[in-house]
Write an enzyme that holds these catalytic residues in place. Structure first.
Site, mmCIF file in Angstrom:
data_model
loop_
_atom_site.group_PDB
_atom_site.id
_atom_site.type_symbol
_atom_site.label_atom_id
_atom_site.label_comp_id
_atom_site.label_asym_id
_atom_site.label_seq_id
_atom_site.Cartn_x
_atom_site.Cartn_y
_atom_site.Cartn_z
ATOM 1 N N GLU A 308 2.770 -10.931 -6.762
ATOM 2 C CA GLU A 308 2.075 -9.811 -6.986
ATOM 3 C C GLU A 308 1.426 -9.578 -8.558
ATOM 4 O O GLU A 308 1.957 -8.686 -9.123
ATOM 5 C CB GLU A 308 3.142 -8.571 -6.907
ATOM 6 C CG GLU A 308 3.571 -8.497 -5.284
ATOM 7 C CD GLU A 308 4.309 -7.143 -5.001
ATOM 8 O OE1 GLU A 308 4.098 -6.545 -3.887
ATOM 9 O OE2 GLU A 308 5.253 -7.203 -5.806
HETATM 10 C C1 ACM Z 1 8.001 -9.396 -2.777
HETATM 11 O O1 ACM Z 1 8.185 -8.681 -1.968
HETATM 12 N N1 ACM Z 1 6.946 -8.914 -3.736
HETATM 13 C C2 ACM Z 1 8.433 -10.838 -2.962
#
Ligand code: ACM
Length: 684
Positions: A308
């Site tokens: 992310e």
């Molecule tokens: C995640 O759930 N961002 C690894």
């Protein structure tokens, strides 16, 4: 009582209570008595780790049976009841690929547990712990022959100790639970936007400014690693980079891509702060930091997160843009891959192998990296095809408050896989993930246990362990065993309800609240943030939703009662719930309980509809042609969550209403066609 020993459920002889289910087992005739004279002897390899494992077994059995065993192994004495025959110590510290196999043979005359290594013997001792039964006050081990070994070598639990701090006591009892269900990797998520949770002596501003004083000292980390190793569990640290980096940058803003300053993030979500991959000082810092951490965590594998990354701060920084252009890095993914290669070189220097989430996958990534897939089984298969080892976590997100039935069928290598055998070997296993937005040390056990035991079974047992009813039957038993070793997933509820109801709450109100807490479930997936907007790290997690568990056994049992037409049981359940909800809806004593009135009203209304349907089924009378539509609409209304609690028994109530409306057609239908018709028409 929700989970726990359920004496009312008859045990099928062919389906013993183990979880995870052993690879192979045959029941024998007879039983081995367990009395105060029960004595365990060790043959061949004998060491402190094995003896401690035996002591744990023996103290659990003593507590359960009330017997006092004579202390110490009965080596060389003729009186032994059980022989533990362990060939050698195995690796000094637990490592990926350790031989965890064992055999266990129990007859009326004695038992033998054989293993090649101490870790195998420890796995066998946990099976033995689950084997103890009682029959009218006499304790015994049923005769059995077990040959057992795990299906996957990497069976983990990820613990996010950042968003809500989880101190060492939580980690230790979690390790106890993991050992009981044969999980062998604790993945500690140690850095996040919301907190930096480990002491660095080289870079002390990390914990000084990034943790609110809530972090593991290096001494505690050594204690955790040793505690885990004693139980045959590896500890893999995760330091999330380059994104999810706010808490690093709070103390070291010069490493970030924006000018700063940075402050610990208090809200939930995905945020911009990110390391600056174009800054050589970042790699010098990471070299120092990762070198320090590599010395604390002996495992070969080391997780760098990598998930992310938003990249907004990269776009805004002209120096980073110029760096990308100069090196032909055409997008964020390419820049992150550059960063990862640099980090991987550092890890290699310190003798570590890199693990990261899906997003680290890139053509430039060397093939010895391990990909942990949170985005889906296809991403995992794609990584395996490209030559990477992989772990499945998608489908094992226990923070999403889904029932065990949602996780259990999820298989790292499903039966219909299109991977070649060679590619399948790259799938090392999987990990349940306990992200901690919505858990505190008080509630976290109830989000990990008992559901994680069903994931542990998926990762240990043969693929054909798939029967949901049998899984739930055994999960209830293993839940009781987990409580016995100190997990608090059952015991935390009543104290929390007492706080909710207030000091002066009468016993009746507490009993009613317990009924409702057992009946409702937390909303699933990312709904909780929508139900409770504005929640932050400082929001108390002491509401009814925190007492509710993701897998209401009351609701599940009710669904079965409806499906087997047990109208007496259905009416009794609905009557109990309605009376509890109606009483609570009238409660004036506690403001916090009064705030839940809309939920109590909905439960009361839903139960009243169910009772009407039962009356109709018992004594069919003319109902208006609009009855069904009105009742289903009212149930849809009652099904709306309140304060992040949902009513999981509504689908069964819908079936009940449809059955009542359709009853006159039932006589002309086959026994299979009827439930199909009801089910189809009951779906909203
Ligand atoms: C995640 O759930 N961002 C690894």
């Amino acid at each position: 009582m929700i989970f726990g020993f359920s004496p009312g459920v008859a045990k099928e002889a062919s389906s013993p209570d183990f979880m995870p289910r052993p690879a192979k087992m045959q029941s024998g005739a007879g039983r081995l008595a367990v009395t105060a004279a029960f004595a365990i002897a060790i043959r061949h390899h004998d060491d402190a780790r094995l003896r401690k494992g035996i002591e744990r077994l023996s103290s659990r059995w003593q507590a359960r049976t009330g017997l006092t065993f004579s202390s110490g192994p009965a080596n060389g004495k003729a009186s032994e009841t059980l022989m533990i025959d362990c060939a050698e110590t195995g690796s000094e510290l637990p490592a990926l690929g350790d031989d965890e196999s064992y055999t266990l043979d129990i007859t009326a005359h004695g038992g033998v547990l054989r293993a090649a290594t101490v870790v195998g013997a420890l796995r066998g001792l946990e099976t033995l712990a689950q084997l103890l039964e009682s029959d009218g006050g006499k304790w015994f081990l049923p005769a059995v022959s077990i040959q057992d070994a795990p299906r996957f070598p990497w069976r983990g639990l990820m613990l996010d100790v950042c968003r809500h701090w989880q101190p060492i006591e939580v980690v230790k009892r979690t390790l106890d639970g993991m050992a009981a269900v044969k999980l062998n990797v604790l993945h500690l998520h140690l850095s996040e936007d919301q907190g930096f949770r480990i002491e660095s002596r080289k870079f002390p501003r990390l914990q000084e400014l990034g943790s609110d004083g809530k972090f593991f000292t290096q001494k505690q980390i050594r204690e955790i690693v040793a505690y885990a190793a004693e139980r045959g569990i590896r500890v893999v640290p995760e330091f999330d980079m380059p994104g999810h980096a706010t808490s690093w940058l709070t103390g070291y803003p010069e490493l970030g891509s924006a000018p700063g300053p940075y402050a610990i993030e208090r809200k939930w979500g995905i945020f911009e702060p990110v390391f600056d991959p174009a800054n050589e000082a970042v790699y010098a810092f990471l070299d120092g930091f990762l070198g320090e951490m590599a010395g604390l965590f002996p495992d070969l594998y080391f997780h760098i997160g990598g998930d992310e990354v938003k990249g907004g701060d990269w776009d805004k920084n002209p120096r980073i843009r110029a760096f990308m252009k100069e090196r032909g890095l055409k997008d964020h993914a390419a820049l992150q891959a550059y960063f990862n290669r640099r980090v991987q070189a550092i890890l290699t220097k310190y003798g570590k192998r890199m693990v990261g989430w899906d997003e680290i996958l890139h053509d430039d990534l060397p093939r010895d990296a391990v990909i942990q897939s949170w985005r889906g089984p296809d991403a995992l298969a794609a990584a395996a095809r490209r030559g990477y080892s992989g772990l499945l976590s998608n489908g094992y997100y226990i923070d999403l408050a889904q029932p065990a039935a949602a996780h259990y069928p999820n298989d790292p290598i499903p039966a219909n896989t299109t991977l070649t055998l060679e590619e399948q070997k790259r799938i090392l296993g999987g990990e349940a993930t306990m992200w901690s937005e919505w858990v505190t040390p008080e509630t976290i056990d109830s989000r990990i246990w008992p559901r994680t035991a069903s994931i542990a079974e998926r990762l240990w047992s043969p693929r054909d362990a798939r029967d949901l009813d049998d899984m739930y039957r055994r999960l209830a038993i293993v839940s009781g065993r987990l409580a016995e070793i100190g997990l608090r997933h059952e015991s935390y509820i009543d104290p929390l309800l007492r706080r909710l109801a207030g000091d002066s709450a009468p016993a009746g109100a507490l009993r009613n609240l317990r009924v409702i807490a057992d009946l409702v479930e937390p909303v699933e997936a990312y709904q909780r943030g929508k139900q409770q907007p504005g929640s932050t790290q400082g929001t108390p997690l002491t509401g009814l939703v925190d007492c509710a568990r993701p897998d209401s056994a009351l609701s599940r049992e009710f669904s079965r009662e409806v499906d087997r037409d047990d109208l007496a049981a259905v009416a009794a359940s609905l009557g109990t719930w309605k009376s509890a909800a109606d009483d609570l809806a009238r409660d004036k004593a506690s403001a916090r309980v009064r705030a839940l009135k809309p939920l109590f009203d909905r439960i009361g209304e839903a139960c009243a509809i169910g009772l009407e349907a039962v009356a109709q089924l018992r004594n069919p009378a003319g109902i208006s042609k609009d009855w069904r539509a009105e009742k289903l609409a009212a149930l849809a209304d009652a099904a709306r969550p309140h304060d992040a609690c949902k009513l999981p028994f509504i689908p069964a109530l819908r079936r009940l209403v449809v059955a009542a409306a359709e009853e006159s057609k039932r006589a002309g239908m086959t026994p299979e066609a009827w439930p199909n018709r009801v089910e189809t028409q009951a779906v909203p």
